[in-house]
Design an enzyme around this catalytic site. Structure first.
Site, mmCIF file in Angstrom:
data_model
loop_
_atom_site.group_PDB
_atom_site.id
_atom_site.type_symbol
_atom_site.label_atom_id
_atom_site.label_comp_id
_atom_site.label_asym_id
_atom_site.label_seq_id
_atom_site.Cartn_x
_atom_site.Cartn_y
_atom_site.Cartn_z
ATOM 1 N N HIS A 103 -0.190 -64.629 -42.108
ATOM 2 C CA HIS A 103 -0.699 -65.953 -41.431
ATOM 3 C C HIS A 103 -0.320 -67.177 -42.069
ATOM 4 O O HIS A 103 -0.872 -68.188 -41.585
ATOM 5 C CB HIS A 103 -2.044 -65.684 -41.158
ATOM 6 C CG HIS A 103 -2.779 -65.716 -42.253
ATOM 7 N ND1 HIS A 103 -3.067 -65.094 -43.285
ATOM 8 C CD2 HIS A 103 -3.611 -66.939 -42.667
ATOM 9 C CE1 HIS A 103 -3.948 -65.114 -44.258
ATOM 10 N NE2 HIS A 103 -4.227 -66.276 -43.995
HETATM 11 C C1 UD1 Z 1 -7.444 -70.467 -42.297
HETATM 12 C C2 UD1 Z 1 -7.407 -71.050 -43.513
HETATM 13 C C3 UD1 Z 1 -6.788 -69.898 -44.476
HETATM 14 C C4 UD1 Z 1 -7.278 -68.491 -44.160
HETATM 15 C C5 UD1 Z 1 -7.057 -68.148 -42.788
HETATM 16 C C6 UD1 Z 1 -7.732 -66.921 -42.428
HETATM 17 C C7 UD1 Z 1 -7.687 -73.455 -44.370
HETATM 18 C C8 UD1 Z 1 -6.880 -74.253 -44.884
HETATM 19 N N1 UD1 Z 1 -6.892 -72.354 -43.917
HETATM 20 O O1 UD1 Z 1 -6.228 -70.399 -41.776
HETATM 21 O O2 UD1 Z 1 -7.015 -70.379 -45.854
HETATM 22 O O3 UD1 Z 1 -6.545 -67.546 -44.982
HETATM 23 O O4 UD1 Z 1 -8.026 -69.136 -42.041
HETATM 24 O O5 UD1 Z 1 -7.518 -66.598 -41.234
HETATM 25 O O6 UD1 Z 1 -9.056 -73.338 -44.313
HETATM 26 N N2 UD1 Z 1 -7.177 -70.149 -34.035
HETATM 27 C C9 UD1 Z 1 -7.658 -69.371 -32.765
HETATM 28 N N3 UD1 Z 1 -8.954 -69.021 -32.967
HETATM 29 C C10 UD1 Z 1 -9.761 -69.179 -34.155
HETATM 30 C C11 UD1 Z 1 -9.119 -69.754 -35.234
HETATM 31 C C12 UD1 Z 1 -7.936 -70.492 -35.104
HETATM 32 O O7 UD1 Z 1 -6.986 -69.291 -31.858
HETATM 33 O O8 UD1 Z 1 -10.808 -68.581 -34.177
HETATM 34 C C13 UD1 Z 1 -5.996 -70.749 -33.940
HETATM 35 C C14 UD1 Z 1 -5.786 -72.030 -33.647
HETATM 36 O O9 UD1 Z 1 -4.863 -72.399 -32.713
HETATM 37 C C15 UD1 Z 1 -5.251 -72.679 -35.028
HETATM 38 C C16 UD1 Z 1 -4.678 -71.723 -35.574
HETATM 39 O O10 UD1 Z 1 -5.063 -70.410 -34.954
HETATM 40 O O11 UD1 Z 1 -4.469 -73.836 -34.735
HETATM 41 C C17 UD1 Z 1 -4.692 -71.800 -37.020
HETATM 42 O O12 UD1 Z 1 -6.158 -71.970 -37.379
HETATM 43 P P1 UD1 Z 1 -6.684 -72.641 -38.679
HETATM 44 O O13 UD1 Z 1 -8.080 -72.516 -38.752
HETATM 45 O O14 UD1 Z 1 -6.172 -74.007 -38.556
HETATM 46 O O15 UD1 Z 1 -6.043 -72.068 -39.835
HETATM 47 P P2 UD1 Z 1 -5.626 -70.754 -40.364
HETATM 48 O O16 UD1 Z 1 -4.222 -70.441 -40.383
HETATM 49 O O17 UD1 Z 1 -6.511 -69.658 -39.494
#
Ligand code: UD1
Length: 365
Positions: free
Chosen positions: A207
């Site tokens: 991820h």
């Molecule tokens: C975040 C953390 C990362 C951690 C990871 C674990 C930061 C900078 N990054 O990254 O350190 O390892 O979480 O999962 O804080 N999304 C969903 N549902 C959710 C959450 C996210 O669909 O409940 C999707 C969204 O479209 C979003 C993408 O996943 O744009 C990425 O989510 P985001 O929280 O921005 O970063 P992570 O890659 O999850």
């Protein structure tokens, strides 16, 4: 009473907050904890199911921030957390890990003169292109109490000039959750559902933006996994970010025609049951490097660096990078070679939450 706001924002936070909250509840003559969920992660599979599996109550407060750019997300958490901190005026804000919620809430507390304890302090990948590295450095620099998981973290903080009295080696609190739920996870039916037998499969998770956001890297990683899956079936719980990229880059077919089973993100107990029975784990996760170390499961880290070097020095982790040839060589070496020696790092013993509470009770050593 020590009034504490415990900050939980994203998936890797929940298994760190749960044991601290439970320990504070056990010491309820001393601690009055509240859980503040920022809402950085919000899907049932990324959040609610962890609260259920880990036996945590509903958060006292949910800021409901959701996904956005790093700047917007961090700013929104700060804006919404400030009135909460103002209304509650806690003795401590406790932040864990290295996600955007960690730095956002720490920064609010620092500006308000509220003491901050950072759990998992002192970890450094030395890669500032990694968003989490910025969060780690900044959070450590404004925290009053730096609670470290391993001696290398203490050393790093000393080298950075942190006063000795702020540093407390407490061990790895995520391992408290792992050891506590190892028995309970046996009730998960995930292996049966997926038709897996113990040590008859590998598990992969990806991820990190650096691995999944660029087409070339992700294509290379999927190609390597497809080849490994000819030797050993691979289960691949897909993070929402990774699913979006796989669809965008049209990689579904390459995955489904290999012996790779994509599944939705799993809850804590299902995932523990899954990886604890794996022959090999291939990951870019930070936590999984630690969890496999404790269980003695070979782990190949598909990154160029790690902020958790103790998992390599003492545990089962091998830093492999993202070059497909190197991944294949390391995977075959692991599958064909004898099981490697490993030791469990000091204070990864299931009792870190107790030491964290001790440190909060008596912060100055
Ligand atoms: C975040 C953390 C990362 C951690 C990871 C674990 C930061 C900078 N990054 O990254 O350190 O390892 O979480 O999962 O804080 N999304 C969903 N549902 C959710 C959450 C996210 O669909 O409940 C999707 C969204 O479209 C979003 C993408 O996943 O744009 C990425 O989510 P985001 O929280 O921005 O970063 P992570 O890659 O999850």
């Amino acid at each position: 009473m020590i009034k504490t706001l415990l900050i939980a924002g994203a998936r890797p936070n929940f298994m760190k907050v749960a044991p601290i909250y439970a320990e504070m509840k056990r010491r309820d003559r001393t601690f009055a904890p509240m859980i503040v969920h920022t809402g950085q992660h919000y899907d049932k599979a990324m959040s609610d199911s962890f609260f259920t599996d880990l036996g945590m109550p509903e958060p006292d407060i949910n800021l409901g921030v959701g996904s956005a750019s790093h700047t917007q997300q961090t700013a929104k958490i700060m804006t919404l957390f400030e009135p909460v901190a103002e209304a509650e005026r806690p003795d401590w804000v406790v932040v864990v890990g290295d996600v955007n919620s960690t730095i956002a809430c720490a920064l609010v507390a620092a500006k308000m003169g509220i003491k901050i304890a950072h759990v998992e302090a002192g970890l450094r990948s030395r890669d500032r292109t990694m968003p989490e590295e910025i969060n780690r450095i900044l959070t450590d620099s404004i925290s009053d109490l730096l609670l470290t998981p391993s001696p290398d973290a203490d050393e790093t903080l000393r080298r950075e000039g942190v006063e000795e009295s702020k540093i407390r080696f407490v061990g790895n609190v995520m391992i408290d959750s792992l050891l506590e739920h190892l028995k309970a996870c046996e009730r998960s039916q995930i292996r049966e559902t997926l038709g897996l037998v113990e040590k008859g499969y590998a598990v992969t998770t990806l991820h990190r933006p650096s691995n999944v956001d660029g087409r070339e890297t992700l294509v290379g990683l999927v190609g390597a996994l497809a080849e490994i899956s000819e030797r050993l079936p691979i289960v691949f719980p897909i993070h929402p970010r990774t699913r979006q990229r796989i669809e965008e880059f049209g990689l579904e077919k390459a995955i489904s025609s290999a012996n790779i089973k994509m599944v939705e993100p799993l809850g804590y107990l299902d995932f523990l049951r899954l990886y604890s029975g794996a022959k090999l784990v291939l990951t870019d996760s930070g936590g999984l490097q630690e969890e496999t170390t404790v269980l003695g499961i070979p782990c190949l880290t598909l990154r160029e660096n790690t902020e958790r070097p103790i998992t390599i020095e003492m545990g089962t982790n091998v830093l492999v990078g993202v070059d497909p040839e190197k991944i294949l060589a390391a995977a075959y070496a692991s599958l064909d070679g004898p099981p490697g020696d490993f030791k469990i790092p000091p204070l990864w013993d299931g009792k870190a939450a107790g030491r964290i509470c001790d440190a909060l009770e008596k912060p100055a050593a």
